[in-house]
Design an enzyme around this catalytic site. Structure first.
Site, PDB file in Angstrom:
ATOM      1  N   GLY B  59       0.779  -1.237   0.000  1.00 29.29           N
ATOM      2  CA  GLY B  59       0.000   0.000   0.000  1.00 29.29           C
ATOM      3  C   GLY B  59       0.805   1.277   0.000  1.00 29.29           C
ATOM      4  O   GLY B  59       1.961   1.294  -0.411  1.00 29.29           O
ATOM      5  N   SER B  60       0.169   2.338   0.488  1.00 30.14           N
ATOM      6  CA  SER B  60       0.707   3.698   0.372  1.00 30.14           C
ATOM      7  C   SER B  60       2.035   3.873   1.091  1.00 30.14           C
ATOM      8  O   SER B  60       2.275   3.297   2.155  1.00 30.14           O
ATOM      9  CB  SER B  60      -0.297   4.688   0.963  1.00 30.14           C
ATOM     10  N   THR B  61       2.874   4.735   0.506  1.00 28.62           N
ATOM     11  CA  THR B  61       4.169   5.059   1.120  1.00 28.62           C
ATOM     12  C   THR B  61       3.999   5.875   2.395  1.00 28.62           C
ATOM     13  O   THR B  61       4.938   5.987   3.171  1.00 28.62           O
ATOM     14  CB  THR B  61       5.046   5.869   0.150  1.00 28.62           C
TER      15      THR B  61
END
Lengths: 395, 127
Positions: B59-61
């Site tokens: 998923g997102s950084t």
């Protein structure tokens, strides 16, 4: 990894906790990607600036690092913020969002980072030379720096770019090395390209096709830097292109070999199909230009086209604070405002809370914006060239 | 079990094992340390003070910042053990100073077992 004496000192905490953690992060990332050593960077560009992207966790991290005394060692710029830092109120940005965004900018400033927030640092004072090693984050700026300038950077994440700025070095792997800069596919462009949006559509299509490979373009005879900016941005968004070559135009194109590579032809019909695919909406509530941030030339062009017109729907053109100041000076801003438009600085549509500002359908001329707006901002998209878009807003 | 140092430090605690990857942004609440991702095998459980074992991040950084937030809010796991640590988790644990080891055969570990992690040496031991 081979480290110099000074680098050992950074890793051992002799230069404080922030430097130690930052350096440790660079070493670990370097080991994950097989770097043998660290190389000094000439400049850095840090992503993860908009409150919309990083939220409270990012805000708190940045404030902690600023409080712990983090300082950058090289020229460091920021990616766009979530709002225009001066005119946010009149543009309708929410108050609570603005308060958080201003705290983020203060934390960056305390670290010595230039808080000009732009995806086009190369247009306003952060311009590397050919072959210079840099650590940049923003994907379109990475594509431009590697391809059009011939500087060398990987696509850095926000924290790894910040760590490079704090330590002045980056791990030496990927696009920093000659062997990883060779083209892997030839794109033969048969279509005639005229508008920035044509380059955006081409980039969108090629990015999907090549994913993270390095394309080599033939047939792009006279693209200017604005058009190359649009091309690279779209490829970096729809694929993960960080470097491309254009025969006769980009500096490394004559240094690389294309023999034996797979060739793909792109016709006018292909581009028409891409235009159709990117159009998911009908009647725009607003048009937003300047993705990536507009150059002064693009703002002048828009001002010229809007001369004497009165639009029924608003048009924004996003740019950096420095370019906006030049546009103000030249009277372009005033001409755009007289037609019902705005020149918006520091931010861009992708990282701003468009969906919370009452907009549902946005018109764009950027392949990158058309790629991201449906997901990031829940927008239906009207994608077209500048003249078509202005026509839509007049009706 | 011997793996690779991602972030140094030593910790002891009860293992909490996920066979599924973990996305920290939107997956774990940085204020409470509870897993909030709908349908995740660990949904509703707390990772605070435990040895959090999972194959890799996803998923997102922004997940890196969430890991940092967990530590800052005093609700972080005592250590993290992965099959393969990718850059989001590596960035988070190093910024936060949470001990972390990867290259471990996590199928050998069951939730509830007590572990000692000596991250400097890349070691994970059952006690």
């Amino acid at each position: 990894m081979e480290l110099t004496k000074e680098q050992e000192a950074m890793l051992n905490g002799e230069q404080g906790e922030v430097v130690e953690r930052s350096f440790r992060l660079l070493v670990r990332l370097g080991e994950i990607y097989g770097a043998r050593n660290m190389i000094p960077v000439g400049s850095v560009q840090v992503a993860g600036v908009s409150y919309k992207s990083i939220g409270d966790p990012g805000l708190e991290f940045l404030e902690d690092y600023a409080r712990l005394g983090a300082k950058v060692r090289v020229l460091t710029y920021l990616n766009p913020s979530g709002m225009d830092m001066k005119s946010w109120r009149s543009l309708g940005f929410p108050e609570d969002f603005a308060a958080k965004q201003m705290r983020i900018m203060r934390a960056f400033k305390k670290m010595g980072i230039v808080t000009t927030a732009t995806c086009t640092p190369y247009l306003c004072g952060n311009l590397p030379r050919f072959g210079e090693h840099i650590a940049w984050s923003e994907s379109s700026a990475v594509a431009f720096a590697n391809s059009v300038i011939g500087a060398r950077t990987n696509r850095e994440g926000g924290p790894s770019a910040l760590a490079a700025a704090i330590c002045g070095v980056t791990p030496n792997y990927g696009l920093h090395l000659d062997e990883n800069r060779k083209p892997q596919m030839v794109i033969n462009v048969e279509a005639e390209l005229r508008y920035g949006s044509d380059y955006g559509a081409l980039g969108y299509q090629v990015g999907k096709l090549v994913k993270n490979k390095i394309p080599y373009f033939r047939g792009l005879k006279d693209a200017d830097t604005d058009q190359l900016k649009a091309l690279g941005a779209a490829m970096a968004a729809s694929g993960a292109v960080a470097l491309y070559h254009v025969e006769g135009l980009t500096p490394e194109a004559s240094l690389v070999e294309t023999k034996g590579l797979e060739t793909v032809n792109i016709s006018s019909k292909d581009l028409e199909e891409t235009y159709a695919k990117l159009n998911t909406g009908k009647d725009p509530d607003i048009a937003v230009l300047g993705c990536p941030h507009a150059s002064l030339k693009e703002i002048a062009l828009l001002a010229g086209k809007l001369e004497g017109k009165r639009l029924k729907k608003p048009i924004w053109i996003c740019t950096s604070r420095l370019v906006k100041q030049a546009a103000d000076l030249m009277g372009y801003t005033k001409r755009i405002e007289s037609a019902g438009g705005k020149v918006v600085a520091d931010t861009c549509m992708v990282v701003s809370p468009l969906e919370d500002m009452g907009y549902k359908t946005t018109a764009v001329d950027s392949g990158k914006a058309a790629n991201y707006l449906p997901g990031f901002c829940k927008q239906s998209v009207v994608f077209g060239n500048l003249d078509e878009l202005i026509g839509r807003l007049e009706r | 079990m011997k793996g690779r140092t991602i972030s140094p430090g030593t910790a002891e605690g009860e293992a909490i094992v996920s066979k599924e990857p973990i996305g920290f942004y939107g997956g774990i609440d940085a204020k409470t340390g509870r897993v909030i991702e709908k349908g995740h095998p660990l949904e509703g459980q707390s990772v605070t003070g435990k040895i959090l074992v999972f194959p890799c991040g996803k998923g997102s950084t922004v997940g890196s910042y969430v890991i940092y937030g967990l530590k800052k809010n005093g609700v972080a796991p005592a250590a993290i053990v992965n099959k393969e640590t990718e850059t989001i988790v590596a960035t988070g644990v190093i910024l936060a100073g949470i001990p972390c080891v990867d290259g471990i055969d996590i199928d050998q570990i069951r939730s509830g077992e007590r572990l000692r992690v000596k991250a400097d040496e890349g070691l994970v031991e059952k006690i």
